[in-house]
Design a protein around this motif. Structure first.
Motif, PDB file in Angstrom:
ATOM      1  N   SER A 265       0.727  -1.191   0.102  1.00 37.11           N
ATOM      2  CA  SER A 265      -0.016   0.131   0.064  1.00 37.11           C
ATOM      3  C   SER A 265       0.749   1.207   0.181  1.00 37.11           C
ATOM      4  O   SER A 265       1.919   1.329   0.589  1.00 37.11           O
ATOM      5  CB  SER A 265      -0.942   0.007   1.295  1.00 37.11           C
ATOM      6  OG  SER A 265      -1.727   1.253   1.310  1.00 37.11           O
ATOM      7  N   SER A 266       0.564   2.281  -0.783  1.00 35.95           N
ATOM      8  CA  SER A 266       1.354   3.368  -0.852  1.00 35.95           C
ATOM      9  C   SER A 266       0.518   4.499  -0.657  1.00 35.95           C
ATOM     10  O   SER A 266      -0.628   4.695  -1.090  1.00 35.95           O
ATOM     11  CB  SER A 266       1.986   3.554  -2.365  1.00 35.95           C
ATOM     12  OG  SER A 266       2.807   2.323  -2.502  1.00 35.95           O
ATOM     13  N   VAL A 267       1.265   5.618  -0.044  1.00 40.63           N
ATOM     14  CA  VAL A 267       0.791   6.974  -0.164  1.00 40.63           C
ATOM     15  C   VAL A 267       1.631   8.093  -0.317  1.00 40.63           C
ATOM     16  O   VAL A 267       2.872   7.833  -0.576  1.00 40.63           O
ATOM     17  CB  VAL A 267       0.154   7.283   1.201  1.00 40.63           C
ATOM     18  CG1 VAL A 267      -0.812   6.475   1.901  1.00 40.63           C
ATOM     19  CG2 VAL A 267       1.336   7.080   2.490  1.00 40.63           C
ATOM     20  N   ALA A 268       1.062   9.154  -1.006  1.00 39.73           N
ATOM     21  CA  ALA A 268       2.013  10.077  -1.345  1.00 39.73           C
ATOM     22  C   ALA A 268       1.705  11.583  -0.775  1.00 39.73           C
ATOM     23  O   ALA A 268       0.475  11.869  -0.394  1.00 39.73           O
ATOM     24  CB  ALA A 268       1.917  10.489  -2.908  1.00 39.73           C
ATOM     25  N   THR A 269       2.546  12.391  -0.492  1.00 35.22           N
ATOM     26  CA  THR A 269       2.575  13.731   0.125  1.00 35.22           C
ATOM     27  C   THR A 269       2.248  14.699  -1.248  1.00 35.22           C
ATOM     28  O   THR A 269       2.129  14.131  -2.368  1.00 35.22           O
ATOM     29  CB  THR A 269       3.668  13.978   0.671  1.00 35.22           C
ATOM     30  OG1 THR A 269       4.825  14.720  -0.529  1.00 35.22           O
ATOM     31  CG2 THR A 269       4.462  13.553   1.602  1.00 35.22           C
ATOM     32  N   LYS A 270       1.864  15.737  -0.933  1.00 42.88           N
ATOM     33  CA  LYS A 270       1.581  17.097  -2.106  1.00 42.88           C
ATOM     34  C   LYS A 270       3.083  17.047  -2.687  1.00 42.88           C
ATOM     35  O   LYS A 270       4.016  16.706  -2.524  1.00 42.88           O
ATOM     36  CB  LYS A 270       0.962  18.190  -1.369  1.00 42.88           C
ATOM     37  CG  LYS A 270       1.939  18.726  -0.458  1.00 42.88           C
ATOM     38  CD  LYS A 270       1.098  19.916   0.173  1.00 42.88           C
ATOM     39  CE  LYS A 270       1.860  20.222   1.560  1.00 42.88           C
ATOM     40  NZ  LYS A 270       0.872  21.269   2.097  1.00 42.88           N
ATOM     41  N   LYS A 430      -0.827   2.474  -8.750  1.00 47.41           N
ATOM     42  CA  LYS A 430      -2.227   2.078  -8.572  1.00 47.41           C
ATOM     43  C   LYS A 430      -2.788   2.309  -7.199  1.00 47.41           C
ATOM     44  O   LYS A 430      -3.908   2.785  -7.126  1.00 47.41           O
ATOM     45  CB  LYS A 430      -2.276   0.620  -9.006  1.00 47.41           C
ATOM     46  CG  LYS A 430      -3.619   0.356  -9.243  1.00 47.41           C
ATOM     47  CD  LYS A 430      -3.781  -0.924 -10.062  1.00 47.41           C
ATOM     48  CE  LYS A 430      -5.338  -1.421 -10.165  1.00 47.41           C
ATOM     49  NZ  LYS A 430      -6.042  -1.740  -9.036  1.00 47.41           N
ATOM     50  N   SER A 431      -1.877   2.094  -6.328  1.00 47.54           N
ATOM     51  CA  SER A 431      -2.296   2.295  -4.870  1.00 47.54           C
ATOM     52  C   SER A 431      -2.607   3.668  -4.545  1.00 47.54           C
ATOM     53  O   SER A 431      -3.573   3.985  -3.856  1.00 47.54           O
ATOM     54  CB  SER A 431      -1.389   1.743  -3.998  1.00 47.54           C
ATOM     55  OG  SER A 431      -1.804   1.869  -2.601  1.00 47.54           O
ATOM     56  N   ILE A 432      -1.689   4.547  -4.891  1.00 51.58           N
ATOM     57  CA  ILE A 432      -1.979   5.975  -4.468  1.00 51.58           C
ATOM     58  C   ILE A 432      -3.028   6.534  -5.159  1.00 51.58           C
ATOM     59  O   ILE A 432      -3.656   7.214  -4.915  1.00 51.58           O
ATOM     60  CB  ILE A 432      -0.526   6.661  -4.858  1.00 51.58           C
ATOM     61  CG1 ILE A 432       0.437   6.231  -4.046  1.00 51.58           C
ATOM     62  CG2 ILE A 432      -0.966   8.307  -5.081  1.00 51.58           C
ATOM     63  CD1 ILE A 432       1.958   6.853  -4.423  1.00 51.58           C
ATOM     64  N   ALA A 433      -3.332   5.920  -6.702  1.00 53.51           N
ATOM     65  CA  ALA A 433      -4.590   6.665  -7.193  1.00 53.51           C
ATOM     66  C   ALA A 433      -5.755   6.188  -6.776  1.00 53.51           C
ATOM     67  O   ALA A 433      -6.721   6.454  -6.981  1.00 53.51           O
ATOM     68  CB  ALA A 433      -4.436   6.128  -8.590  1.00 53.51           C
ATOM     69  N   GLU A 434      -5.712   4.856  -5.894  1.00 49.51           N
ATOM     70  CA  GLU A 434      -6.738   4.393  -5.144  1.00 49.51           C
ATOM     71  C   GLU A 434      -6.842   4.774  -3.818  1.00 49.51           C
ATOM     72  O   GLU A 434      -7.548   4.060  -3.025  1.00 49.51           O
ATOM     73  CB  GLU A 434      -7.076   2.974  -5.380  1.00 49.51           C
ATOM     74  CG  GLU A 434      -7.176   2.657  -6.877  1.00 49.51           C
ATOM     75  CD  GLU A 434      -7.143   1.026  -7.180  1.00 49.51           C
ATOM     76  OE1 GLU A 434      -6.917   0.493  -6.189  1.00 49.51           O
ATOM     77  OE2 GLU A 434      -7.443   0.690  -8.209  1.00 49.51           O
ATOM     78  N   ASN A 435      -6.186   5.926  -3.434  1.00 54.25           N
ATOM     79  CA  ASN A 435      -6.368   6.508  -1.932  1.00 54.25           C
ATOM     80  C   ASN A 435      -5.592   5.354  -0.889  1.00 54.25           C
ATOM     81  O   ASN A 435      -6.089   5.169   0.083  1.00 54.25           O
ATOM     82  CB  ASN A 435      -7.699   6.811  -1.705  1.00 54.25           C
ATOM     83  CG  ASN A 435      -8.178   7.567  -2.485  1.00 54.25           C
ATOM     84  OD1 ASN A 435      -7.486   9.031  -2.553  1.00 54.25           O
ATOM     85  ND2 ASN A 435      -9.559   7.583  -2.793  1.00 54.25           N
TER      86      ASN A 435
END
Length: 461
Positions: A265-270, A430-435
């Protein structure tokens, strides 16, 4: 590097530090007996390709036959490097992006080193396999998940192995910690961290005129990596460069060798860093065209991974922020941990081992531990690695590639590692695009990970 140690090393019969063990598929043995010299082609002779070229030129068991690169400046620099070595000039293939295909048609090349922009890796690996040659490919992440399957399928169909040229797996302190893991110093491994934390803003932009100079231009007006790498930051949002952090820790917990990655699972900052860099640069400013570019890549990408055997891994991608270089390794087990905290190719970091550290609940400098558990590979070939790129790591990864080909033994970092590590990039996107939605990581070995034994740098033991 000195010629006598190199020659002495080449004559040795031991397969020290190279992969020994069962294959994951019936990849062909290239000949009934080992060979004494490997004929090499290089696709991509930019700055990284020239690092590999230097390693090849320092060997007496390699002939660099041909090079392909559409950039005449880089081709000239590479030929100059060959000239300085006193060896025969390589045949050039520089007529556009696809001229490498003519290099692959040659019958006097055994293996090919691929060091091109990321979007070319998968297609060039597959083309090399179809041409009957052995690919060694530089690191990045896949553009599409299907690229990973395509490389695995092509390798198995051709019965030709592929090596991923991940040099950080051979960093001296990393191999010492790997040695400590193998000997149980940390107990049972629970959690690992790594990543790519490296300020590349000056690499992603230049002035569009002077090679290697920082500026505010990229793309068609850029030079070297600025001509292509920055486009990925503009168009993509994910962990674009996972293998430096993932490769070494994957070896420590036997990924694809009795263990495997299962989900992430991945997340991104601004995204703020690249815009700020352009606006504040003397050659940029608020009115510069690139100040209006909407860069998609989050300044910091965090990816959490799980494994079949119950370990967790956290990867961090951070290339657009002001920071010293540090990969940020952490290896933690039931009896202690090591953390890589310093910048540079070698870092002492911090260490604590319950019942063995000098003071309870206090960090200690792990220098004595790293010396005590210095990997046999480094102890034996330290002199051979002197002067090699990235603190000697380049010698070891290129040496493994050549020696495995010569001796007809398995690559220590193979096509299944390549596919698994590369897959983190499209899956993180894909994970970032799907929150942050969890993504399943395919089993590129098709179940063979369950029976393959650990084989990375095991020849010394």
């Amino acid at each position: 590097m000195k010629s006598i140690p190199r020659r002495q090393f080449i004559q040795q019969s031991t397969a020290a530090g190279l992969a020994i063990g069962a294959t994951l598929s019936n990849l062909r043995s290239f000949a009934a007996e080992s060979v004494s010299k490997v004929r090499i082609g290089i696709i991509g002779v930019g700055l990284r390709g020239q690092n590999h070229l230097e390693m090849m030129l320092n060997r007496t068991d390699v002939d660099v036959i041909a090079m392909a690169d559409p950039n005449p400046i880089m081709m000239a620099a590479a030929q100059q490097e060959i000239l300085k070595s006193g060896k025969k000039a390589a045949v050039e293939y520089g007529k556009g992006n696809l001229d490498y295909q003519n290099l692959l048609k040659r019958t006097d090349i055994d293996a090919v080193i691929i060091a091109t922009p990321w979007e070319w890796h998968a297609v060039q690996v597959i083309d090399t396999l179809k041409a009957g040659k052995i690919p060694g490919v530089e690191v990045c992440g896949a553009i599409k998940l299907q690229d990973c399957w395509d490389m695995v399928n092509a390798s198995e169909k051709a019965n030709i192995p592929v090596m991923v040229l991940e040099n950080v797996c051979y960093r001296r302190d990393i191999l010492a910690v790997y040695n400590m893991v193998r000997k149980g110093l940390f107990g049972e491994i629970l959690h690992l961290q790594g990543g790519y934390q490296h300020d590349l803003r000056g690499v992603k932009f230049n002035d569009g005129v002077t090679p290697y100079n920082s500026g505010a231009e990229f793309g068609p007006k850029g030079f070297s990596e600025a001509a292509w790498r920055t486009n990925h930051s503009r168009d993509r949002n994910g962990d674009l460069y996972p293998t430096h952090g993932l490769g070494p820790v994957a070896m420590m917990i036997d990924i694809n060798r009795g263990n495997r990655l299962t989900r992430l699972s991945s997340v991104a900052t601004k995204a703020k860093g690249l815009h700020k860099y352009v606006v504040n640069h003397p050659k940029g400013g608020d009115n510069h065209p690139n100040a209006k570019v909407n860069f998609k890549l989050g300044d910091i990408i965090t990816t959490s991974l799980q494994t079949h055997n119950g370990e967790t891994i956290v990867l961090t991608h951070d290339t657009n922020s002001p920071r010293p270089y540090n990969i940020g390794f952490r290896v933690q087990g039931t009896e202690g941990l090591w953390q890589d905290t310093k910048s540079g190719q070698f870092s002492a970091g911090m260490l604590y081992i319950e019942g063995k550290s000098e003071k309870s609940h206090q960090w200690e400098n792990p220098e004595k531990w790293l010396k005590e558990y210095d990997h046999p590979l480094w102890k034996k070939y330290e002199k051979d690695a002197e002067g090699a790129g990235h603190g000697g790591m380049d010698f070891f990864v290129d040496n493994a590639f050549i020696e495995c080909i010569k001796r007809k033994i398995n690559f220590p970092l193979d096509v299944y590692d390549l596919a698994t590590w590369y897959s983190v990039t499209p899956l993180s996107e894909k994970s970032i695009a799907e929150n942050g939605q969890v993504q399943l990581i395919p089993d590129f070995t098709r179940g063979k990970w369950q029976t393959k034994k650990p084989d990375f740098v095991m020849g010394e033991y």
